[in-house]
Write a protein that holds these residues in place. Sequence first.
Motif, PDB file in Angstrom:
ATOM      1  N   TYR A 212       0.841  -1.201   0.000  1.00 59.91           N
ATOM      2  CA  TYR A 212       0.000   0.000   0.000  1.00 59.91           C
ATOM      3  C   TYR A 212       0.879   1.255   0.000  1.00 59.91           C
ATOM      4  O   TYR A 212       0.656   2.196  -0.770  1.00 59.91           O
ATOM      5  CB  TYR A 212      -0.879   0.046   1.252  1.00 59.91           C
ATOM      6  CG  TYR A 212      -2.066  -0.885   1.269  1.00 59.91           C
ATOM      7  CD1 TYR A 212      -2.926  -0.985   0.178  1.00 59.91           C
ATOM      8  CD2 TYR A 212      -2.357  -1.640   2.401  1.00 59.91           C
ATOM      9  CE1 TYR A 212      -4.028  -1.829   0.220  1.00 59.91           C
ATOM     10  CE2 TYR A 212      -3.460  -2.488   2.445  1.00 59.91           C
ATOM     11  CZ  TYR A 212      -4.284  -2.582   1.354  1.00 59.91           C
ATOM     12  OH  TYR A 212      -5.374  -3.402   1.395  1.00 59.91           O
ATOM     13  N   LYS A 213       1.845   1.264   0.902  1.00 61.66           N
ATOM     14  CA  LYS A 213       2.716   2.438   1.053  1.00 61.66           C
ATOM     15  C   LYS A 213       3.439   2.754  -0.248  1.00 61.66           C
ATOM     16  O   LYS A 213       3.499   3.908  -0.685  1.00 61.66           O
ATOM     17  CB  LYS A 213       3.731   2.192   2.173  1.00 61.66           C
ATOM     18  CG  LYS A 213       4.658   3.363   2.475  1.00 61.66           C
ATOM     19  CD  LYS A 213       5.510   3.042   3.703  1.00 61.66           C
ATOM     20  CE  LYS A 213       6.423   4.207   4.071  1.00 61.66           C
ATOM     21  NZ  LYS A 213       7.516   4.390   3.102  1.00 61.66           N
ATOM     22  N   ARG A 214       3.973   1.730  -0.895  1.00 65.02           N
ATOM     23  CA  ARG A 214       4.723   1.951  -2.129  1.00 65.02           C
ATOM     24  C   ARG A 214       3.800   2.371  -3.272  1.00 65.02           C
ATOM     25  O   ARG A 214       4.180   3.196  -4.118  1.00 65.02           O
ATOM     26  CB  ARG A 214       5.482   0.680  -2.508  1.00 65.02           C
ATOM     27  CG  ARG A 214       6.428   0.876  -3.691  1.00 65.02           C
ATOM     28  CD  ARG A 214       7.481   1.907  -3.388  1.00 65.02           C
ATOM     29  NE  ARG A 214       8.361   2.124  -4.530  1.00 65.02           N
ATOM     30  CZ  ARG A 214       8.777   3.305  -4.943  1.00 65.02           C
ATOM     31  NH1 ARG A 214       8.396   4.414  -4.304  1.00 65.02           N
ATOM     32  NH2 ARG A 214       9.580   3.414  -5.981  1.00 65.02           N
ATOM     33  N   MET A 215       2.578   1.826  -3.311  1.00 61.31           N
ATOM     34  CA  MET A 215       1.616   2.251  -4.332  1.00 61.31           C
ATOM     35  C   MET A 215       1.343   3.748  -4.223  1.00 61.31           C
ATOM     36  O   MET A 215       1.290   4.461  -5.229  1.00 61.31           O
ATOM     37  CB  MET A 215       0.304   1.473  -4.189  1.00 61.31           C
ATOM     38  CG  MET A 215       0.309   0.081  -4.782  1.00 61.31           C
ATOM     39  SD  MET A 215      -1.332  -0.697  -4.610  1.00 61.31           S
ATOM     40  CE  MET A 215      -1.301  -1.849  -5.984  1.00 61.31           C
ATOM     41  N   LEU A 216       1.176   4.229  -2.997  1.00 59.05           N
ATOM     42  CA  LEU A 216       0.922   5.652  -2.777  1.00 59.05           C
ATOM     43  C   LEU A 216       2.136   6.495  -3.174  1.00 59.05           C
ATOM     44  O   LEU A 216       1.995   7.578  -3.742  1.00 59.05           O
ATOM     45  CB  LEU A 216       0.562   5.906  -1.314  1.00 59.05           C
ATOM     46  CG  LEU A 216      -0.757   5.288  -0.838  1.00 59.05           C
ATOM     47  CD1 LEU A 216      -0.951   5.531   0.645  1.00 59.05           C
ATOM     48  CD2 LEU A 216      -1.940   5.827  -1.613  1.00 59.05           C
ATOM     49  N   GLU A 217       3.321   5.979  -2.881  1.00 56.40           N
ATOM     50  CA  GLU A 217       4.534   6.706  -3.269  1.00 56.40           C
ATOM     51  C   GLU A 217       4.640   6.817  -4.785  1.00 56.40           C
ATOM     52  O   GLU A 217       4.979   7.888  -5.314  1.00 56.40           O
ATOM     53  CB  GLU A 217       5.770   5.997  -2.704  1.00 56.40           C
ATOM     54  CG  GLU A 217       5.913   6.108  -1.196  1.00 56.40           C
ATOM     55  CD  GLU A 217       7.041   5.250  -0.639  1.00 56.40           C
ATOM     56  OE1 GLU A 217       7.353   5.392   0.554  1.00 56.40           O
ATOM     57  OE2 GLU A 217       7.592   4.419  -1.402  1.00 56.40           O
ATOM     58  N   LEU A 218       4.365   5.733  -5.482  1.00 53.04           N
ATOM     59  CA  LEU A 218       4.418   5.753  -6.943  1.00 53.04           C
ATOM     60  C   LEU A 218       3.344   6.661  -7.524  1.00 53.04           C
ATOM     61  O   LEU A 218       3.557   7.342  -8.532  1.00 53.04           O
ATOM     62  CB  LEU A 218       4.261   4.335  -7.499  1.00 53.04           C
ATOM     63  CG  LEU A 218       5.452   3.406  -7.268  1.00 53.04           C
ATOM     64  CD1 LEU A 218       5.071   1.962  -7.554  1.00 53.04           C
ATOM     65  CD2 LEU A 218       6.634   3.822  -8.136  1.00 53.04           C
ATOM     66  N   MET A 219       2.202   6.692  -6.871  1.00 56.24           N
ATOM     67  CA  MET A 219       1.121   7.575  -7.298  1.00 56.24           C
ATOM     68  C   MET A 219       1.549   9.031  -7.171  1.00 56.24           C
ATOM     69  O   MET A 219       1.290   9.856  -8.055  1.00 56.24           O
ATOM     70  CB  MET A 219      -0.111   7.297  -6.440  1.00 56.24           C
ATOM     71  CG  MET A 219      -1.404   7.813  -7.018  1.00 56.24           C
ATOM     72  SD  MET A 219      -2.802   7.229  -6.024  1.00 56.24           S
ATOM     73  CE  MET A 219      -4.136   7.960  -6.971  1.00 56.24           C
TER      74      MET A 219
END
Length: 287
Positions: A212-219
């Motif tokens: 989840y955390k990395r998805m938000l960072e990539l977003m």
Amino acid sequence: MSINIVADSGCDLPYSFLQKHYISFLPLIVHLNGTDYEDFVTIDPKQVYEAMRKGEIVKTSQANALKMKELFTELAKDGRPAIYIAFSSQLSGTYQTAMMVREEVLEQYPDFSLTIIDSKCASLGLGLVVAKASELAQQGMPYEQLCDTIASYCQHMEHIFTVDDLEFLARGGRISKASALVGGLLNIKPLLHVEDGKLVPLEKLRGRKKVYKRMLELMAERGDDLQKQVIGISHGDDEEAALELKRQIEETFGCTRFFISPIGGAIGAHAGPGTLALFFLNQHIEA
């Protein structure tokens, strides 16, 4: 609409949405227990995931060429121009078949305007493009401008997703069996994205929270004007995970418009239960 919009089930839009918005539909084929089903029409995604959890083998094939010709012929007789926004040619042979069928139909109806776009998108990444195309067609956008705008949306659509079990992607030849074995042994949760229509691994993480955390960072790194966008989230029979990702996106970016739907059988047969996918634009497009 003055323009017919056509989509296949690789867009993972609910069948009810397609009917409501008068979007013509080409189902991909799901093979289960010796029977062929039309994705979203004669088989529900939940049935596919339940079968996979039981260890049953689910296979898929491209949209039926005969039904495709019947649809294109109906559209030609209707007289309005049409745009078919196809599932990525790197993930299905449906686009190539559509191009051949198009030529056959145009021999009989040479004045028919039919543009087939290789979206190089998948799941709700494609679905968001199809939904936008329908909206713009209803607003009366001219044909050539609509084709160009759709192509731009396809080009700038980001796909970020994770799967629970890499074995399903390996079975369909989407990744190597060696990669799947290593991932399974280490309980790795991979992040993947789409480059030029192909599935490409990004990185490997341990645990859903880090995903989840990395998805938000990539977003944050890739997205543009996220608050103005419709954010797509699709899931492999895991609505709870999709809603949790939605909540985190709302808190982090202040987004208010979301489209959440299950991943259909044709894509789900390769991605597997527990898949979670995120879609957004990396460039604001005026339309």
